[in-house]
Write a protein that holds these residues in place. Structure first.
Motif, mmCIF file in Angstrom:
data_model
loop_
_atom_site.group_PDB
_atom_site.id
_atom_site.type_symbol
_atom_site.label_atom_id
_atom_site.label_comp_id
_atom_site.label_asym_id
_atom_site.label_seq_id
_atom_site.Cartn_x
_atom_site.Cartn_y
_atom_site.Cartn_z
ATOM 1 N N GLU A 101 -4.921 -2.668 -8.873
ATOM 2 C CA GLU A 101 -4.904 -1.651 -8.100
ATOM 3 C C GLU A 101 -6.422 -1.238 -7.403
ATOM 4 O O GLU A 101 -7.254 -1.633 -8.029
ATOM 5 N N ALA A 142 -8.418 3.345 -10.959
ATOM 6 C CA ALA A 142 -7.450 2.229 -10.616
ATOM 7 C C ALA A 142 -8.040 1.054 -11.810
ATOM 8 O O ALA A 142 -8.701 1.255 -12.364
ATOM 9 N N GLU A 174 0.746 -1.186 0.144
ATOM 10 C CA GLU A 174 -0.112 -0.064 0.109
ATOM 11 C C GLU A 174 0.846 1.233 0.051
ATOM 12 O O GLU A 174 2.020 1.369 0.479
ATOM 13 N N ILE A 214 -3.247 3.992 -2.359
ATOM 14 C CA ILE A 214 -3.769 2.966 -3.161
ATOM 15 C C ILE A 214 -3.109 1.534 -2.972
ATOM 16 O O ILE A 214 -2.024 1.768 -2.265
ATOM 17 N N PHE A 239 -2.036 -2.061 -4.016
ATOM 18 C CA PHE A 239 -1.584 -3.027 -5.110
ATOM 19 C C PHE A 239 -1.385 -4.717 -4.802
ATOM 20 O O PHE A 239 -0.919 -4.919 -3.621
ATOM 21 N N ILE A 299 0.276 6.836 -11.313
ATOM 22 C CA ILE A 299 -0.042 6.756 -9.897
ATOM 23 C C ILE A 299 -0.513 8.091 -9.228
ATOM 24 O O ILE A 299 -1.621 8.645 -8.689
ATOM 25 N N LYS A 325 -3.992 8.781 -10.530
ATOM 26 C CA LYS A 325 -5.141 8.085 -9.414
ATOM 27 C C LYS A 325 -5.197 8.746 -8.320
ATOM 28 O O LYS A 325 -6.287 8.807 -7.895
#
Length: 156
Positions: free
Chosen positions: A127, A106, A50, A140, A142, A96, A99
């Motif tokens: 994501e 995502a 994260e 975010i 992952f 990124i 987003k």
């Protein structure tokens, strides 16, 4: 029928007790849910990490560390794009940032990550945006699947 102050006081005290117990149970259940979520993240066999609202890695599991050949202390606090292969690093950083600023959704994508030993891994990255109850994006998450071998076999 006569008004009984003691009766109303007992009812009010009982109501306060019921509300307090309910609040305490909800708080314990939420804490249990957070612990279970943390355990799932830490023990998930898929590499996961994260990043916060600036792209800095705040959490990573053992599978992510093993995949890249880094210790957790070498990963935490670094920008998530630092582990992407040089050729795709700037594009990943821009994606990124977009987003996290809610300019882009995502997604699921393929990306090449660089291992500590210099080896390259092709991974399928899933994501998920992390947001507050009010909808403000705060980070975010992952989750990855190493598809290096599959891609190599398909190329042959």
């Amino acid at each position: 029928m006569a008004f009984s102050y003691d009766g109303w006081l007992a009812v009010a005290a009982g109501l306060v007790l019921v509300l307090a117990l309910g609040w305490h149970r909800r708080r314990r259940a939420a804490a249990k849910g957070r612990r279970e979520s943390q355990q799932f993240f830490e023990h998930c066999p898929l590499p996961c990490y994260e990043a916060d609202g600036r792209g800095a890695i705040r959490r990573a599991n053992a599978a992510f560390c093993a995949m890249l050949g880094h210790s957790l202390s070498e990963i935490l606090g670094r920008q998530c794009w630092e582990f992407v292969a040089e050729a795709g690093r700037q594009a990943f950083r821009q994606a990124i940032e977009d987003k996290l600023a809610a300019r882009r959704a995502a997604e699921v994508s393929e990306r090449t990550y660089a291992r500590r030993d210099g080896g390259l891994l092709t991974v399928e990255v899933h994501e998920s945006l992390i947001s507050t109850a009010a909808g403000r994006i705060t980070g975010i998450r992952f989750a990855m699947v190493d598809i290096t071998e599959r891609k190599r076999v398909l190329a042959e």
